[in-house]
Design a protein around this motif. Sequence first.
Motif, mmCIF file in Angstrom:
data_model
loop_
_atom_site.group_PDB
_atom_site.id
_atom_site.type_symbol
_atom_site.label_atom_id
_atom_site.label_comp_id
_atom_site.label_asym_id
_atom_site.label_seq_id
_atom_site.Cartn_x
_atom_site.Cartn_y
_atom_site.Cartn_z
ATOM 1 N N UNK A 39 11.589 -2.467 -24.793
ATOM 2 C CA UNK A 39 10.511 -1.612 -25.416
ATOM 3 C C UNK A 39 9.427 -1.398 -24.487
ATOM 4 N N UNK A 40 9.486 -1.597 -23.379
ATOM 5 C CA UNK A 40 8.087 -1.563 -22.507
ATOM 6 C C UNK A 40 7.809 -0.023 -22.146
ATOM 7 N N UNK A 41 8.923 0.532 -22.127
ATOM 8 C CA UNK A 41 8.753 2.089 -21.773
ATOM 9 C C UNK A 41 8.731 3.176 -22.912
ATOM 10 N N UNK A 42 8.896 2.395 -24.225
ATOM 11 C CA UNK A 42 9.334 3.339 -25.399
ATOM 12 C C UNK A 42 8.058 4.112 -25.830
ATOM 13 N N UNK A 43 8.471 4.966 -26.612
ATOM 14 C CA UNK A 43 7.266 5.842 -27.096
ATOM 15 C C UNK A 43 6.611 5.061 -28.291
ATOM 16 N N UNK A 44 7.274 4.444 -28.915
ATOM 17 C CA UNK A 44 7.060 3.638 -30.007
ATOM 18 C C UNK A 44 5.702 2.784 -29.691
ATOM 19 N N UNK A 45 5.786 2.353 -28.456
ATOM 20 C CA UNK A 45 4.630 1.228 -27.873
ATOM 21 C C UNK A 45 3.424 2.308 -27.701
ATOM 22 N N UNK A 46 3.510 3.368 -27.197
ATOM 23 C CA UNK A 46 2.308 4.233 -26.933
ATOM 24 C C UNK A 46 1.768 4.763 -28.341
ATOM 25 N N UNK A 47 2.698 4.923 -29.313
ATOM 26 C CA UNK A 47 2.245 5.416 -30.498
ATOM 27 C C UNK A 47 1.588 4.265 -31.260
ATOM 28 N N UNK A 48 2.065 3.115 -31.060
ATOM 29 C CA UNK A 48 1.624 1.921 -31.802
ATOM 30 C C UNK A 48 0.154 1.315 -31.406
ATOM 31 N N UNK A 49 -0.169 2.007 -29.954
ATOM 32 C CA UNK A 49 -1.589 1.634 -29.614
ATOM 33 C C UNK A 49 -2.512 2.534 -30.277
ATOM 34 N N UNK A 50 -2.854 2.021 -31.367
ATOM 35 C CA UNK A 50 -3.735 2.690 -32.304
ATOM 36 C C UNK A 50 -5.141 3.148 -31.687
ATOM 37 N N UNK A 51 -5.505 2.201 -30.847
ATOM 38 C CA UNK A 51 -7.016 2.700 -30.304
ATOM 39 C C UNK A 51 -7.082 4.018 -29.574
ATOM 40 N N UNK A 52 -5.887 4.500 -29.090
ATOM 41 C CA UNK A 52 -5.797 5.754 -28.515
ATOM 42 C C UNK A 52 -5.804 7.040 -29.217
ATOM 43 N N UNK A 53 -5.796 6.867 -30.635
ATOM 44 C CA UNK A 53 -5.621 7.690 -31.614
ATOM 45 C C UNK A 53 -6.888 7.682 -32.570
ATOM 46 N N UNK A 54 -7.737 6.966 -32.427
ATOM 47 C CA UNK A 54 -8.940 6.625 -33.160
ATOM 48 C C UNK A 54 -9.932 7.806 -33.297
ATOM 49 N N UNK A 55 -10.305 8.501 -34.139
ATOM 50 C CA UNK A 55 -11.469 9.465 -33.964
ATOM 51 C C UNK A 55 -12.789 8.996 -34.779
#
Length: 174
Positions: free
Chosen positions: A84-100
């Motif tokens: 899972x370490x390199x998965x797109x899902x982990x990037x997408x689940x890092x919600x702090x990066x998507x908050x506006x």
Amino acid sequence: MFCLHGGNSAGAQIAAQFVATQTKSTYLSEFNLGQILDPEQIKGAVLYCGLYDLKEVLGQKSDDRFTKFFVNTVGWSLTGQKNWQDSQAIKQASVVDYITDKFPPTFVTDGNSYSFQEQGLTLVDRLKELNVPVTSLFFNDSDKEVTHKYQFHFTDPLAQKCYDMTKEFTASLF
């Protein structure tokens, strides 16, 4: 009118992620989903003990076998992928990066032991950067051990404080 309560752990992460998809169209499009709510319909979010920056979890190194096992189990269960370490899902689940700045007023809490306090503090910092109204309850300055799911131990005065603050927060939204 819609108020989202994140419950606990993965529920808080999923709730935050849902709100982020509804308040940032480019994030929503990553999931091939349609808009369900207008951002103005979401009046607030209550998030208890969640993971909001999974990249931070990836960066944690430990020699403790239990910690390694726990982190790998959580990563695998969240993504459905053993590696899972390199998965797109982990990037997408890092919600702090998507908050506006369209994210609604939010109440965030977590305990200081066997939980995800740093994740909650990271989320609060991000919300404050964006001038999103945020109410929080953390115990990082407390000597008392406040564990994951502390808010559900109803005989504990700290759980009562969380309950009272949650009620006050939600009442302020309407």
